[in-house]
Motif scaffolding. Structure first.
Motif, PDB file in Angstrom:
ATOM      1  N   UNK A  13       1.197  -1.205   0.373  1.00 33.01           N
ATOM      2  CA  UNK A  13       0.080  -0.305  -0.432  1.00 33.01           C
ATOM      3  C   UNK A  13       1.244   1.194  -0.187  1.00 33.01           C
ATOM      4  N   UNK A  14       0.604   2.082  -0.701  1.00 36.33           N
ATOM      5  CA  UNK A  14       1.987   2.735  -1.401  1.00 36.33           C
ATOM      6  C   UNK A  14       0.337   4.033  -1.420  1.00 36.33           C
ATOM      7  N   UNK A  15       0.707   5.101   0.311  1.00 42.05           N
ATOM      8  CA  UNK A  15       0.271   6.198   0.440  1.00 42.05           C
ATOM      9  C   UNK A  15       0.568   7.513  -0.259  1.00 42.05           C
ATOM     10  N   UNK A  16       0.680   8.658  -0.748  1.00 40.90           N
ATOM     11  CA  UNK A  16       1.259  10.108  -1.032  1.00 40.90           C
ATOM     12  C   UNK A  16       0.687  10.847  -0.684  1.00 40.90           C
ATOM     13  N   UNK A  17       0.985  11.910   0.822  1.00 43.03           N
ATOM     14  CA  UNK A  17       0.104  13.209   1.566  1.00 43.03           C
ATOM     15  C   UNK A  17      -1.080  12.467   1.642  1.00 43.03           C
ATOM     16  N   UNK A  18      -1.509  11.525   1.795  1.00 42.60           N
ATOM     17  CA  UNK A  18      -2.456  10.936   2.237  1.00 42.60           C
ATOM     18  C   UNK A  18      -3.545  11.613   3.362  1.00 42.60           C
ATOM     19  N   UNK A  19      -2.984  12.934   4.478  1.00 41.24           N
ATOM     20  CA  UNK A  19      -3.719  13.398   4.980  1.00 41.24           C
ATOM     21  C   UNK A  19      -4.220  14.741   4.999  1.00 41.24           C
ATOM     22  N   UNK A  20      -3.769  14.769   4.016  1.00 40.42           N
ATOM     23  CA  UNK A  20      -3.786  16.564   3.523  1.00 40.42           C
ATOM     24  C   UNK A  20      -5.111  17.079   2.954  1.00 40.42           C
ATOM     25  N   UNK A  21      -5.764  17.491   4.092  1.00 36.15           N
ATOM     26  CA  UNK A  21      -7.969  18.544   4.190  1.00 36.15           C
ATOM     27  C   UNK A  21      -8.339  17.100   5.338  1.00 36.15           C
ATOM     28  N   UNK A  22      -7.008  16.824   6.269  1.00 32.70           N
ATOM     29  CA  UNK A  22      -7.919  15.743   7.295  1.00 32.70           C
ATOM     30  C   UNK A  22      -8.002  16.520   8.286  1.00 32.70           C
ATOM     31  N   UNK A  23      -9.256  16.513   9.376  1.00 28.74           N
ATOM     32  CA  UNK A  23      -8.625  17.600  10.135  1.00 28.74           C
ATOM     33  C   UNK A  23      -8.468  16.609  11.274  1.00 28.74           C
ATOM     34  N   UNK A  24      -7.667  17.342  12.676  1.00 26.21           N
ATOM     35  CA  UNK A  24      -6.939  16.448  13.364  1.00 26.21           C
ATOM     36  C   UNK A  24      -7.624  14.651  13.616  1.00 26.21           C
ATOM     37  N   UNK A  25      -9.453  15.036  14.150  1.00 23.86           N
ATOM     38  CA  UNK A  25      -9.861  14.178  14.236  1.00 23.86           C
ATOM     39  C   UNK A  25      -9.683  12.863  13.442  1.00 23.86           C
ATOM     40  N   UNK A  26      -9.833  13.263  12.061  1.00 26.08           N
ATOM     41  CA  UNK A  26      -9.962  12.051  10.986  1.00 26.08           C
ATOM     42  C   UNK A  26      -8.305  11.349  10.709  1.00 26.08           C
ATOM     43  N   UNK A  27      -7.266  12.565  11.067  1.00 24.06           N
ATOM     44  CA  UNK A  27      -5.537  12.028  11.501  1.00 24.06           C
ATOM     45  C   UNK A  27      -5.670  11.087  12.415  1.00 24.06           C
ATOM     46  N   UNK A  28      -6.333  11.290  13.729  1.00 24.17           N
ATOM     47  CA  UNK A  28      -6.315   9.762  14.559  1.00 24.17           C
ATOM     48  C   UNK A  28      -6.785   8.455  14.147  1.00 24.17           C
ATOM     49  N   UNK A  29      -8.337   8.712  13.748  1.00 24.81           N
ATOM     50  CA  UNK A  29      -8.663   7.214  12.128  1.00 24.81           C
ATOM     51  C   UNK A  29      -7.863   6.468  11.638  1.00 24.81           C
ATOM     52  N   UNK A  30      -7.996   7.533  10.634  1.00 29.34           N
ATOM     53  CA  UNK A  30      -6.394   7.480  10.105  1.00 29.34           C
ATOM     54  C   UNK A  30      -5.197   6.570  10.737  1.00 29.34           C
ATOM     55  N   UNK A  31      -4.723   7.198  10.921  1.00 29.97           N
ATOM     56  CA  UNK A  31      -3.099   6.581  11.694  1.00 29.97           C
ATOM     57  C   UNK A  31      -3.509   5.774  12.204  1.00 29.97           C
ATOM     58  N   UNK A  32      -4.892   4.946  13.060  1.00 28.02           N
ATOM     59  CA  UNK A  32      -4.828   3.801  13.608  1.00 28.02           C
ATOM     60  C   UNK A  32      -5.664   2.755  12.732  1.00 28.02           C
ATOM     61  N   UNK A  33      -5.927   3.708  11.868  1.00 27.55           N
ATOM     62  CA  UNK A  33      -6.022   2.333  10.816  1.00 27.55           C
ATOM     63  C   UNK A  33      -4.813   2.250   9.466  1.00 27.55           C
ATOM     64  N   UNK A  34      -4.165   3.127   9.551  1.00 28.89           N
ATOM     65  CA  UNK A  34      -3.475   2.378   8.565  1.00 28.89           C
ATOM     66  C   UNK A  34      -1.772   1.869   9.762  1.00 28.89           C
ATOM     67  N   UNK A  35      -1.914   1.988  10.975  1.00 27.13           N
ATOM     68  CA  UNK A  35      -1.209   0.748  12.384  1.00 27.13           C
ATOM     69  C   UNK A  35      -1.633  -0.633  11.574  1.00 27.13           C
ATOM     70  N   UNK A  36      -2.896  -0.565  11.566  1.00 25.78           N
ATOM     71  CA  UNK A  36      -3.737  -2.086  11.736  1.00 25.78           C
ATOM     72  C   UNK A  36      -3.520  -2.946  10.138  1.00 25.78           C
ATOM     73  N   UNK A  37      -3.585  -2.245   9.701  1.00 27.78           N
ATOM     74  CA  UNK A  37      -2.864  -2.424   7.689  1.00 27.78           C
ATOM     75  C   UNK A  37      -1.818  -3.109   7.841  1.00 27.78           C
ATOM     76  N   UNK A  38      -0.578  -2.359   8.681  1.00 23.04           N
ATOM     77  CA  UNK A  38       1.035  -2.712   8.480  1.00 23.04           C
ATOM     78  C   UNK A  38       0.990  -3.856   8.860  1.00 23.04           C
ATOM     79  N   UNK A  39       0.111  -4.161   9.472  1.00 26.84           N
ATOM     80  CA  UNK A  39       0.653  -5.860  10.658  1.00 26.84           C
ATOM     81  C   UNK A  39       0.912  -6.984   9.689  1.00 26.84           C
ATOM     82  N   UNK A  40      -0.037  -6.943   8.563  1.00 26.80           N
ATOM     83  CA  UNK A  40       0.517  -7.821   7.428  1.00 26.80           C
ATOM     84  C   UNK A  40       0.681  -7.754   5.613  1.00 26.80           C
ATOM     85  N   UNK A  41       0.868  -6.499   5.929  1.00 29.51           N
ATOM     86  CA  UNK A  41       1.425  -5.617   4.897  1.00 29.51           C
ATOM     87  C   UNK A  41       2.192  -4.682   4.652  1.00 29.51           C
ATOM     88  N   UNK A  42       2.911  -4.389   3.739  1.00 24.18           N
ATOM     89  CA  UNK A  42       3.563  -3.098   3.781  1.00 24.18           C
ATOM     90  C   UNK A  42       3.046  -2.392   3.250  1.00 24.18           C
TER      91      UNK A  42
END
Length: 294
Positions: free
Chosen positions: A152-181
């Protein structure tokens, strides 16, 4: 799972955008940091098979990234992602799923699941032209996950997200990174600091650092200072050194800056952050260069 860069180089006319980079990526989240023009986008485009290296090679499980087998396992969100404004969110997800060869029934189920994960399920039937920038960005993240990619390749994925959305995104990415690059490039340093297992630092087309947060922070462990000085002294220090923060206080001007030596007699060492490291390497470049095209 292994993605290998072997002496990868890409040049545009007289500019070397990526200079003989070699590295090995396995499961986990990799945060890619660098100033505008450092070569991050070029590196990611080669990783996605969009650009071909001038020399060197990129292999996933021993096979080239230009092969169809690899593309089936790739998810990509480019920085300037295009949308069809008259599509609804669900129409767009289904369209992207068809491009990726996902059967219709499975595509519908997966699309709803992903729209829910990025907090867009209530907007599934709304046209994209009514979306805010942050909502479009979340939709882009969702489409990148449609084929359950191994890379999974993400180029500036949090651009335009508010702080609450960024936290949710970070949690999602952390989970995804457990079984992929997962390779994440962003100028929002805190996103990398919180979720990256490994931080990659690029400068002038070169990979100058690679390691955990604690490993790369050793570079500036004794180079971050804080002091309160008079206005004239503050002006001189701000010209001479990269300043991370300053504010006016009753006693004078508070400065937090990065430098090799003690900048003022009253300065004291402070605990360094990843943002300090970024400033230490890239503050002058960011002032000199515009948007990254390389």
């Amino acid at each position: 799972m292994e993605l290998v860069f072997d002496r990868v180089t890409k040049q545009y006319k007289n500019k070397i955008a990526v200079d003989r980079i070699s590295m090995k990526l396995t499961k986990g989240v990799y945060g890619l940091l660098g100033a505008n023009g450092a070569g991050k986008t070029t590196l990611m485009r080669m990783m996605c098979g969009i650009l071909r290296p001038d020399s060197g090679e990129i292999l996933f499980e021993g096979k080239g990234v230009n092969e169809e087998e690899y593309r089936d396992q790739l998810g990509y969100l480019p920085q300037d992602f295009g949308y069809y404004p008259d599509f609804t969110a669900m129409d767009f997800m289904m369209y992207m799923a068809s491009l990726k060869g996902i059967p219709k029934k499975k595509a519908k189920e997966k699309s709803m699941e992903l729209l829910e994960s990025v907090n867009l399920s209530s907007m599934a039937k709304k046209k994209i032209k009514t979306f805010s920038g942050g909502m479009k960005q979340r939709l882009g993240i969702a489409q990148a996950l449609l084929n359950n990619p191994s890379v999974l390749v993400l180029d500036e994925p949090t651009a335009g997200l508010d702080p609450k959305e960024r936290v949710k995104f970070r949690n999602l990415i952390s989970r995804l990174g457990q079984d992929r690059i997962v390779l994440l490039s962003t100028h929002i340093v805190s996103d990398v600091e919180y979720i990256a297992d490994t931080i990659l630092v690029m400068k002038d087309g070169n990979l100058i650092h690679s390691g955990s947060l604690s490993e790369i922070m050793e570079v500036i462990a004794d180079k971050v200072w804080e002091c309160v000085v008079d206005e004239k002294t503050a002006e001189g220090l701000m010209i001479k050194y990269p300043v991370l923060n300053f504010r006016q206080e009753k006693e004078g001007t508070f400065l937090r800056l990065v430098c090799e030596e003690k900048p003022a007699s009253q300065a004291v060492l402070a605990e360094a952050t990843l943002e300090d490291l970024y400033l230490y390497y890239f503050s002058e470049q960011d002032n000199q260069k515009g948007s990254e095209k390389s």
